[in-house]
Each structure stands twice: as structure tokens, then as C-alpha cells.
Motif scaffolding. Structure first.
Motif, PDB file in Angstrom:
ATOM      1  N   PRO A  11    -100.602 -19.681  21.543  1.00  0.00           N
ATOM      2  CA  PRO A  11    -101.573 -18.853  22.256  1.00  0.00           C
ATOM      3  C   PRO A  11    -102.016 -17.740  21.205  1.00  0.00           C
ATOM      4  O   PRO A  11    -100.672 -17.141  20.421  1.00  0.00           O
ATOM      5  N   SER A  12    -103.085 -17.206  21.126  1.00  0.00           N
ATOM      6  CA  SER A  12    -103.419 -15.900  20.157  1.00  0.00           C
ATOM      7  C   SER A  12    -102.486 -14.695  20.220  1.00  0.00           C
ATOM      8  O   SER A  12    -102.297 -14.351  21.323  1.00  0.00           O
ATOM      9  N   GLY A  13    -101.818 -14.206  19.218  1.00  0.00           N
ATOM     10  CA  GLY A  13    -101.084 -13.069  19.439  1.00  0.00           C
ATOM     11  C   GLY A  13     -99.547 -13.681  19.158  1.00  0.00           C
ATOM     12  O   GLY A  13     -98.833 -12.624  19.231  1.00  0.00           O
ATOM     13  N   SER A  14     -99.300 -14.854  19.148  1.00  0.00           N
ATOM     14  CA  SER A  14     -97.988 -15.231  19.352  1.00  0.00           C
ATOM     15  C   SER A  14     -97.146 -14.993  17.967  1.00  0.00           C
ATOM     16  O   SER A  14     -95.667 -15.058  17.868  1.00  0.00           O
ATOM     17  N   GLY A  15     -98.020 -15.034  17.112  1.00  0.00           N
ATOM     18  CA  GLY A  15     -97.302 -14.975  15.827  1.00  0.00           C
ATOM     19  C   GLY A  15     -97.321 -16.256  14.731  1.00  0.00           C
ATOM     20  O   GLY A  15     -96.700 -16.211  13.764  1.00  0.00           O
ATOM     21  N   LYS A  16     -98.495 -17.025  14.971  1.00  0.00           N
ATOM     22  CA  LYS A  16     -98.799 -18.360  14.305  1.00  0.00           C
ATOM     23  C   LYS A  16     -99.097 -18.066  12.931  1.00  0.00           C
ATOM     24  O   LYS A  16     -98.401 -18.708  12.064  1.00  0.00           O
ATOM     25  N   SER A  17     -99.997 -17.204  12.718  1.00  0.00           N
ATOM     26  CA  SER A  17    -100.389 -17.130  11.142  1.00  0.00           C
ATOM     27  C   SER A  17     -99.179 -16.440  10.552  1.00  0.00           C
ATOM     28  O   SER A  17     -99.094 -16.739   9.090  1.00  0.00           O
ATOM     29  N   THR A  18     -98.512 -15.497  11.027  1.00  0.00           N
ATOM     30  CA  THR A  18     -97.555 -14.938  10.244  1.00  0.00           C
ATOM     31  C   THR A  18     -96.337 -15.888   9.762  1.00  0.00           C
ATOM     32  O   THR A  18     -95.868 -16.130   8.783  1.00  0.00           O
ATOM     33  N   ILE A  19     -96.103 -16.913  10.782  1.00  0.00           N
ATOM     34  CA  ILE A  19     -95.058 -17.979  10.814  1.00  0.00           C
ATOM     35  C   ILE A  19     -95.823 -18.887   9.644  1.00  0.00           C
ATOM     36  O   ILE A  19     -95.067 -19.371   8.686  1.00  0.00           O
ATOM     37  N   GLU A 133     -98.561  -6.586  23.717  1.00  0.00           N
ATOM     38  CA  GLU A 133     -98.391  -5.433  22.826  1.00  0.00           C
ATOM     39  C   GLU A 133     -98.562  -5.794  21.462  1.00  0.00           C
ATOM     40  O   GLU A 133     -99.132  -5.030  20.276  1.00  0.00           O
ATOM     41  N   ARG A 134     -98.223  -6.935  21.095  1.00  0.00           N
ATOM     42  CA  ARG A 134     -98.538  -7.551  19.569  1.00  0.00           C
ATOM     43  C   ARG A 134    -100.035  -7.471  19.326  1.00  0.00           C
ATOM     44  O   ARG A 134    -100.472  -6.981  18.092  1.00  0.00           O
ATOM     45  N   LEU A 135    -100.817  -7.945  20.388  1.00  0.00           N
ATOM     46  CA  LEU A 135    -102.327  -7.738  19.998  1.00  0.00           C
ATOM     47  C   LEU A 135    -102.867  -6.399  19.932  1.00  0.00           C
ATOM     48  O   LEU A 135    -103.756  -6.141  19.133  1.00  0.00           O
ATOM     49  N   LYS A 137    -101.049  -3.803  18.714  1.00  0.00           N
ATOM     50  CA  LYS A 137    -100.582  -3.237  17.499  1.00  0.00           C
ATOM     51  C   LYS A 137    -101.355  -3.898  16.082  1.00  0.00           C
ATOM     52  O   LYS A 137    -101.609  -3.124  15.458  1.00  0.00           O
ATOM     53  N   ARG A 138    -101.734  -5.094  16.463  1.00  0.00           N
ATOM     54  CA  ARG A 138    -102.542  -5.821  15.481  1.00  0.00           C
ATOM     55  C   ARG A 138    -103.887  -4.850  15.214  1.00  0.00           C
ATOM     56  O   ARG A 138    -104.258  -4.955  14.069  1.00  0.00           O
ATOM     57  N   GLY A 139    -104.294  -4.251  16.345  1.00  0.00           N
ATOM     58  CA  GLY A 139    -105.640  -3.651  15.986  1.00  0.00           C
ATOM     59  C   GLY A 139    -106.493  -4.130  15.724  1.00  0.00           C
ATOM     60  O   GLY A 139    -107.703  -3.738  15.270  1.00  0.00           O
ATOM     61  N   VAL A 168     -89.446 -19.769  19.820  1.00  0.00           N
ATOM     62  CA  VAL A 168     -89.650 -18.602  20.647  1.00  0.00           C
ATOM     63  C   VAL A 168     -89.770 -17.556  19.538  1.00  0.00           C
ATOM     64  O   VAL A 168     -88.814 -17.403  18.737  1.00  0.00           O
ATOM     65  N   ASN A 169     -90.907 -16.756  19.094  1.00  0.00           N
ATOM     66  CA  ASN A 169     -90.913 -15.867  18.098  1.00  0.00           C
ATOM     67  C   ASN A 169     -90.392 -14.609  18.666  1.00  0.00           C
ATOM     68  O   ASN A 169     -91.540 -13.859  18.994  1.00  0.00           O
ATOM     69  N   ASP A 170     -89.340 -14.284  18.691  1.00  0.00           N
ATOM     70  CA  ASP A 170     -88.706 -13.009  19.204  1.00  0.00           C
ATOM     71  C   ASP A 170     -88.466 -12.004  18.045  1.00  0.00           C
ATOM     72  O   ASP A 170     -89.481 -11.314  17.378  1.00  0.00           O
ATOM     73  N   GLU A 171     -87.400 -12.106  17.514  1.00  0.00           N
ATOM     74  CA  GLU A 171     -86.845 -11.487  16.288  1.00  0.00           C
ATOM     75  C   GLU A 171     -87.424 -12.176  14.849  1.00  0.00           C
ATOM     76  O   GLU A 171     -87.036 -13.243  14.851  1.00  0.00           O
ATOM     77  N   LEU A 172     -88.386 -11.612  14.149  1.00  0.00           N
ATOM     78  CA  LEU A 172     -89.078 -12.264  13.362  1.00  0.00           C
ATOM     79  C   LEU A 172     -88.209 -12.824  12.126  1.00  0.00           C
ATOM     80  O   LEU A 172     -88.569 -14.050  11.657  1.00  0.00           O
ATOM     81  N   GLN A 173     -87.044 -12.419  11.565  1.00  0.00           N
ATOM     82  CA  GLN A 173     -86.389 -12.971  10.670  1.00  0.00           C
ATOM     83  C   GLN A 173     -85.639 -14.200  11.229  1.00  0.00           C
ATOM     84  O   GLN A 173     -85.506 -15.232  10.591  1.00  0.00           O
TER      85      GLN A 173
HETATM   86  P1  ADP Z   1    -101.378 -15.296  15.934  1.00  0.00           P
HETATM   87  O1  ADP Z   1    -101.913 -15.806  14.634  1.00  0.00           O
HETATM   88  O2  ADP Z   1    -100.637 -16.342  16.726  1.00  0.00           O
HETATM   89  O3  ADP Z   1    -102.718 -14.928  16.658  1.00  0.00           O
HETATM   90  P2  ADP Z   1    -100.389 -13.201  14.346  1.00  0.00           P
HETATM   91  O4  ADP Z   1     -99.496 -13.935  13.575  1.00  0.00           O
HETATM   92  O5  ADP Z   1    -101.526 -12.511  13.850  1.00  0.00           O
HETATM   93  O6  ADP Z   1    -100.653 -14.020  15.620  1.00  0.00           O
HETATM   94  O7  ADP Z   1     -99.229 -11.997  14.840  1.00  0.00           O
HETATM   95  C1  ADP Z   1     -99.981 -10.892  15.948  1.00  0.00           C
HETATM   96  C2  ADP Z   1     -99.130  -9.639  15.537  1.00  0.00           C
HETATM   97  O8  ADP Z   1     -97.957  -9.545  15.966  1.00  0.00           O
HETATM   98  C3  ADP Z   1     -99.573  -9.373  14.197  1.00  0.00           C
HETATM   99  O9  ADP Z   1     -99.554  -7.918  13.860  1.00  0.00           O
HETATM  100  C4  ADP Z   1     -98.054  -9.671  13.496  1.00  0.00           C
HETATM  101  O10 ADP Z   1     -97.800  -8.977  12.548  1.00  0.00           O
HETATM  102  C5  ADP Z   1     -97.239  -9.434  14.741  1.00  0.00           C
HETATM  103  N1  ADP Z   1     -95.883 -10.325  14.842  1.00  0.00           N
HETATM  104  C6  ADP Z   1     -95.763 -11.414  14.743  1.00  0.00           C
HETATM  105  N2  ADP Z   1     -94.701 -11.928  14.718  1.00  0.00           N
HETATM  106  C7  ADP Z   1     -93.849 -10.660  15.263  1.00  0.00           C
HETATM  107  C8  ADP Z   1     -92.534 -10.391  15.608  1.00  0.00           C
HETATM  108  N3  ADP Z   1     -91.544 -11.516  15.548  1.00  0.00           N
HETATM  109  N4  ADP Z   1     -92.125  -9.311  16.043  1.00  0.00           N
HETATM  110  C9  ADP Z   1     -93.234  -8.304  15.918  1.00  0.00           C
HETATM  111  N5  ADP Z   1     -94.418  -8.458  15.574  1.00  0.00           N
HETATM  112  C10 ADP Z   1     -94.733  -9.728  15.242  1.00  0.00           C
END
Ligand code: ADP
Ligand code: 5GP
Length: 198
Positions: A11-19, A133-135, A137-139, A168-173
């Protein structure tokens, strides 16, 4: 190594692109991102062949008729998105693993198509509140768009059992380490046969 595929959905905002970006940076020579085709016009700095292969709706329909897609969807009316078979061949011919970053429906379809050659990973935030909250913050979205994405996320969560692995993407590391481990186990010649789970 056999031809392999990694599918990341969330789901959007979960951190998929980040991972996905972490995985691509970690294994730059052995993995490659699959560029989708779309019939929507380019936005901003988007380039043909980098973000998408930009096609007209007519060109896209013709390729559908010719059975050139692994999967496609008409996400909005007249706006098609899909993965070309030629893109998969290109990446495999280069000896690399294909990485997909697609929505949950696309992820399920790709897993069906590739079967045991694929590992499908569902990424989720620890809770809907954290996702919101992540969405924020992403702005990158208006408050209305954020509420739309959150509402859609609740429906998208129902796809979770259709994936091979749930991260589960909780703590990023910790999430980075877990993603590396699951990818390495899978590429280590199917020591874990995830396909038996579905
Ligand atoms: P998606 O691709 O799933 O829409 P993003 O990778 O863009 O999600 O992540 C959404 C926002 O949350 C971004 O601002 C990202 O930096 C932040 N984020 C991702 N993983 C974490 C995490 N484990 N803890 C805190 N913030 C995170
Ligand atoms: P955008 O127009 O914002 O780039 O993407 C819109 C939607 O299309 C997103 O949900 C994205 O995941 C989806 N999408 C992008 N590429 C593909 C694809 O190859 N197949 C499918 N089914 N959906 C895609």
C-alpha cells in the motif's frame, strides 16, 4: 543462475520505494529495475526508457493484441500500464534479476505469471496510523490525497495473504536487513520454496 524475479508490492506509503532502492543499491550489478510501459503522458522530468516507456493508447492496444505483455492494467480510463515481455528478456539477457515495484494487484498477477521463478514480497507499515504519518512527512500529497491513499491501503491490505513473504517495515535498518536476508535466501537457488505457500 536461472532467470529470477523479485516482486515488491505495498500500500502507498509503506516504504516500498525506500526498500527497493536499498536493494538496488546493495546489489547494483546483479539486479535491474523493470521499466513499465504506459499510455499516460510523461510528468515533469520523466524520460522515455527511464521511468516508463511512454506509448500512445493506440500503440499500447496494438501490443496487447500482439500478446507482448506479461501483465497490464487499465488503471484509469484510456491510461494503460504494463510490463513488456521484451523488458524481461532484456534484463535476463544481461544476466540480471528483475525487480518489480508494482501495486498489489500487479504483484499478484506477476507472481501468477512467473511462478517459482519469482519471490513476491508484501511490504507493510506497522499500522495505518504510522502509514498516514509517513505520507504526511513525505510531503508529496495533499491532505485529501493522503486520506484517499489511506482508504485505498485498507483494501490493499487484504492482498497480503497472496504474497510469498510479508515484511513489516517498522525500524528501517531492521527492515533493510530483513529484506537482504529474504532476497539472498531466495536467490541462493530456492533453498526456500515460497511458491508452496500459495
Ligand atoms: P511507498 O513507495 O510505499 O509509497 P516510500 O518508500 O515513499 O513509500 O516511503 C514513504 C515515506 O516514509 C518516505 O518519506 C520514506 O522516507 C518514509 N519511510 C520509509 N520507511 C520508513 C521507516 N521504516 N521509518 C520511518 N520512515 C520511513
Ligand atoms: P503513476 O501514473 O503514478 O506513475 O502510476 C499509477 C499506478 O500505475 C500506480 O499504482 C503504479 O503502481 C501502477 N503501475 C505502474 N506500472 C505498472 C505496471 O507495469 N503494471 C501495473 N499493473 N500497474 C502499474
Amino acid at each position: 543462475m536461472d532467470n529470477k524475479v523479485l516482486i515488491f508490492s505495498a500500500p502507498s506509503g509503506s516504504g516500498k520505494s525506500t526498500i527497493v532502492n536499498h536493494i538496488l543499491a546493495k546489489y547494483p550489478d546483479s539486479m535491474e529495475f523493470s521499466v513499465s510501459a504506459t499510455s499516460r503522458p510523461p510528468r515533469g522530468e520523466e524520460q522515455h526508457g527511464r521511468e516508463y516507456y511512454f506509448l500512445s493508447a493506440e500503440e499500447f492496444r496494438k501490443l496487447i493484441e500482439e500478446d507482448k505483455f506479461v501483465e497490464y492494467e487499465e488503471v484509469y480510463e484510456g491510461r494503460f500500464y504494463g510490463t513488456l515481455k521484451s523488458e524481461c528478456e532484456r534484463i535476463w539477457d544481461a544476466g540480471r534479476v528483475i525487480i518489480f515495484d508494482v501495486d498489489v494487484k500487479g504483484g499478484v498477477n506477476l507472481k501468477k505469471y512467473f511462478g517459482k521463478a519469482a519471490l513476491s514480497i508484501f511490504i507493510k507499515a506497522p499500522s495505518v496510523e504510522v502509514l498516514r504519518e509517513r505520507l504526511v512527512k513525505r510531503g508529496t500529497d495533499t491532505p485529501e490525497a493522503i486520506e484517499e491513499r489511506v482508504a485505498k491501503a485498507e483494501e490493499e491490505m487484504t492482498y497480503e495473504p497472496l504474497f510469498d513473504y510479508v515484511l513489516v517495515n517498522d525500524e528501517l535498518q531492521t527492515a533493510y536487513a530483513e529484506s537482504e536476508k529474504v532476497v539472498e535466501d531466495f536467490l541462493d537457488d530456492g533453498r526456500l520454496n515460497y511458491s508452496t505457500f500459495i
